[in-house]
Design an enzyme around this catalytic site. Structure first.
Site, PDB file in Angstrom:
ATOM      1  N   GLY A   1       0.809  -1.200   0.320  1.00 17.83           N
ATOM      2  CA  GLY A   1      -0.178  -0.063   0.308  1.00 17.83           C
ATOM      3  C   GLY A   1       1.014   1.372   0.126  1.00 17.83           C
ATOM      4  O   GLY A   1       2.115   1.117  -0.089  1.00 17.83           O
ATOM      5  N   SER A   2      -0.049   2.489  -0.138  1.00 20.84           N
ATOM      6  CA  SER A   2       1.219   3.028  -0.044  1.00 20.84           C
ATOM      7  C   SER A   2       2.742   3.146   0.519  1.00 20.84           C
ATOM      8  O   SER A   2       3.513   4.249   1.182  1.00 20.84           O
ATOM      9  CB  SER A   2      -0.033   5.189   0.536  1.00 20.84           C
ATOM     10  OG  SER A   2      -1.087   4.873  -0.241  1.00 20.84           O
ATOM     11  N   TYR A   3       1.789   3.044   2.828  1.00 18.12           N
ATOM     12  CA  TYR A   3       3.069   3.156   3.821  1.00 18.12           C
ATOM     13  C   TYR A   3       3.055   1.979   4.325  1.00 18.12           C
ATOM     14  O   TYR A   3       3.822   1.999   5.278  1.00 18.12           O
ATOM     15  CB  TYR A   3       2.924   4.066   4.242  1.00 18.12           C
ATOM     16  CG  TYR A   3       1.554   4.757   4.548  1.00 18.12           C
ATOM     17  CD1 TYR A   3       0.426   5.709   3.864  1.00 18.12           C
ATOM     18  CD2 TYR A   3       0.543   3.454   5.775  1.00 18.12           C
ATOM     19  CE1 TYR A   3      -0.287   5.838   4.569  1.00 18.12           C
ATOM     20  CE2 TYR A   3      -0.339   3.951   6.023  1.00 18.12           C
ATOM     21  CZ  TYR A   3      -1.536   5.106   5.779  1.00 18.12           C
ATOM     22  OH  TYR A   3      -2.808   5.792   6.025  1.00 18.12           O
ATOM     23  N   ALA A   4       2.470   0.960   3.641  1.00 19.32           N
ATOM     24  CA  ALA A   4       2.400  -0.210   4.159  1.00 19.32           C
ATOM     25  C   ALA A   4       2.485  -1.619   3.690  1.00 19.32           C
ATOM     26  O   ALA A   4       2.416  -1.137   2.577  1.00 19.32           O
ATOM     27  CB  ALA A   4       1.315  -0.659   5.168  1.00 19.32           C
ATOM     28  N   LYS A   5       3.653  -2.565   3.607  1.00 21.49           N
ATOM     29  CA  LYS A   5       3.850  -3.701   2.816  1.00 21.49           C
ATOM     30  C   LYS A   5       3.395  -5.132   4.145  1.00 21.49           C
ATOM     31  O   LYS A   5       3.765  -5.448   5.184  1.00 21.49           O
ATOM     32  CB  LYS A   5       4.459  -3.890   2.223  1.00 21.49           C
ATOM     33  CG  LYS A   5       5.940  -4.037   2.822  1.00 21.49           C
ATOM     34  CD  LYS A   5       7.710  -3.128   2.073  1.00 21.49           C
ATOM     35  CE  LYS A   5       8.821  -3.326   3.326  1.00 21.49           C
ATOM     36  NZ  LYS A   5       9.481  -2.755   2.161  1.00 21.49           N
ATOM     37  N   VAL A   6       2.695  -6.275   3.460  1.00 21.89           N
ATOM     38  CA  VAL A   6       3.180  -7.175   3.556  1.00 21.89           C
ATOM     39  C   VAL A   6       3.867  -8.508   3.149  1.00 21.89           C
ATOM     40  O   VAL A   6       4.010  -8.541   2.669  1.00 21.89           O
ATOM     41  CB  VAL A   6       1.146  -7.465   3.301  1.00 21.89           C
ATOM     42  CG1 VAL A   6       1.516  -9.263   4.349  1.00 21.89           C
ATOM     43  CG2 VAL A   6       0.334  -7.058   4.190  1.00 21.89           C
TER      44      VAL A   6
ATOM     45  N   ASP B   1     -14.965  -1.623   6.986  1.00 16.52           N
ATOM     46  CA  ASP B   1     -14.268  -1.655   5.460  1.00 16.52           C
ATOM     47  C   ASP B   1     -14.525  -3.565   4.837  1.00 16.52           C
ATOM     48  O   ASP B   1     -13.363  -3.837   4.456  1.00 16.52           O
ATOM     49  CB  ASP B   1     -12.889  -1.512   5.547  1.00 16.52           C
ATOM     50  CG  ASP B   1     -12.091  -0.944   4.034  1.00 16.52           C
ATOM     51  OD1 ASP B   1     -12.801  -0.743   3.352  1.00 16.52           O
ATOM     52  OD2 ASP B   1     -11.370  -1.507   4.324  1.00 16.52           O
TER      53      ASP B   1
ATOM     54  N   LYS C   1       2.598  -7.425   8.167  1.00 17.14           N
ATOM     55  CA  LYS C   1       2.834  -6.307   7.899  1.00 17.14           C
ATOM     56  C   LYS C   1       3.149  -5.581   8.725  1.00 17.14           C
ATOM     57  O   LYS C   1       3.711  -4.570   9.558  1.00 17.14           O
ATOM     58  CB  LYS C   1       1.718  -5.885   8.258  1.00 17.14           C
ATOM     59  CG  LYS C   1       0.534  -4.238   7.673  1.00 17.14           C
ATOM     60  CD  LYS C   1      -0.819  -3.977   8.476  1.00 17.14           C
ATOM     61  CE  LYS C   1      -1.221  -3.113   7.238  1.00 17.14           C
ATOM     62  NZ  LYS C   1      -2.940  -3.132   8.167  1.00 17.14           N
TER      63      LYS C   1
END
Length: 235
Positions: A69-74, A183, A89
């Protein structure tokens, strides 16, 4: 991804629906997971990367990305003592907006550390380095529901019925704890032998909202799934 999920033969215990004080496994709801310290987070303030604190806990990171994502990765990680797969995460707080870091992220961590239900991905550890927040959680080996539907084009009725029942069971559990997910979408429903909810966003207190008749005014969720009036900013 394996398309032959064994959901139709999986056992389902609906005790969580009959008695909200227990999980579907019949266990008393915890006030705080015993995996966490008193403040809920293990701090590694001198570390600058994700690998060092995870190694100290006995986890080895697989560099292949599961999601980003914009400021996270898994990424996937392996617990060395038994070679069991988990997901981690990795949130880069330096790249995230300040209101997310100071307001929304702490609320999210408060929520995910107390959830303990067979149809919700369980968090194992929360770690912090100088600039990263690491969330080690269970790994669902069959991906998310959207990928599964795209591959199979449709769900068998028996599979869809079981998934929906497990989804309702998990939602009932989090609502009893005065948490609104806000969500829910196919991408946040993961699959192994069961359906598993992931990524509850920072939530308003459902009980206070109902008793005080307060509407949530914070946008939360995914724009692609939002109602038009929400996107227009209407109440």
């Amino acid at each position: 991804m394996n398309n032959s999920l064994s959901l139709t033969n999986a056992k389902h215990d609906p005790k969580g629906l009959k008695n909200p004080k227990v999980t579907t496994q019949g266990q008393q709801l915890p006030t705080k997971s015993k995996l966490y310290s008193s403040n809920g987070t293990k701090n590694y303030s001198t570390s600058t990367d994700a690998q060092q604190p995870l190694l100290q806990l006995g986890f080895r990171i697989n560099e292949k990305l599961i999601g980003t994502g914009s400021y996270a990765k898994v990424k996937r990680c392996i617990r060395e003592i038994d070679n069991k797969e988990f997901a981690v995460k990795i949130i880069d707080r330096d790249k995230a907006p300040s209101d997310f870091v100071t307001k929304f992220l702490p609320r999210e961590l408060d929520i995910i550390r107390i959830l303990d239900h067979p149809n919700i991905i369980k968090v194992q550890h929360i770690l912090e380095t100088k600039s990263l927040t690491l969330i080690v959680m269970e790994y669902a080996s069959n991906g998310d529901l959207l990928d599964y539907i795209n591959k199979t084009t449709r769900l068998q009725e028996s599979v869809a019925r079981r998934m929906f029942r497990e989804l309702c069971d998990a939602i009932y559990y989090i609502h009893f704890r005065n948490i609104c997910h806000r969500d829910l979408k196919c991408e946040n429903l993961l699959l192994d032998n069961h359906l598993r909810i992931i990524d509850p966003p920072p939530s308003d207190n459902k009980k206070n909202m109902i008793e005080k008749k307060i509407l949530s005014r914070t946008f939360c969720g995914s724009a692609a799934y939002a109602a038009p009036e929400i996107l227009r900013g209407q109440e």
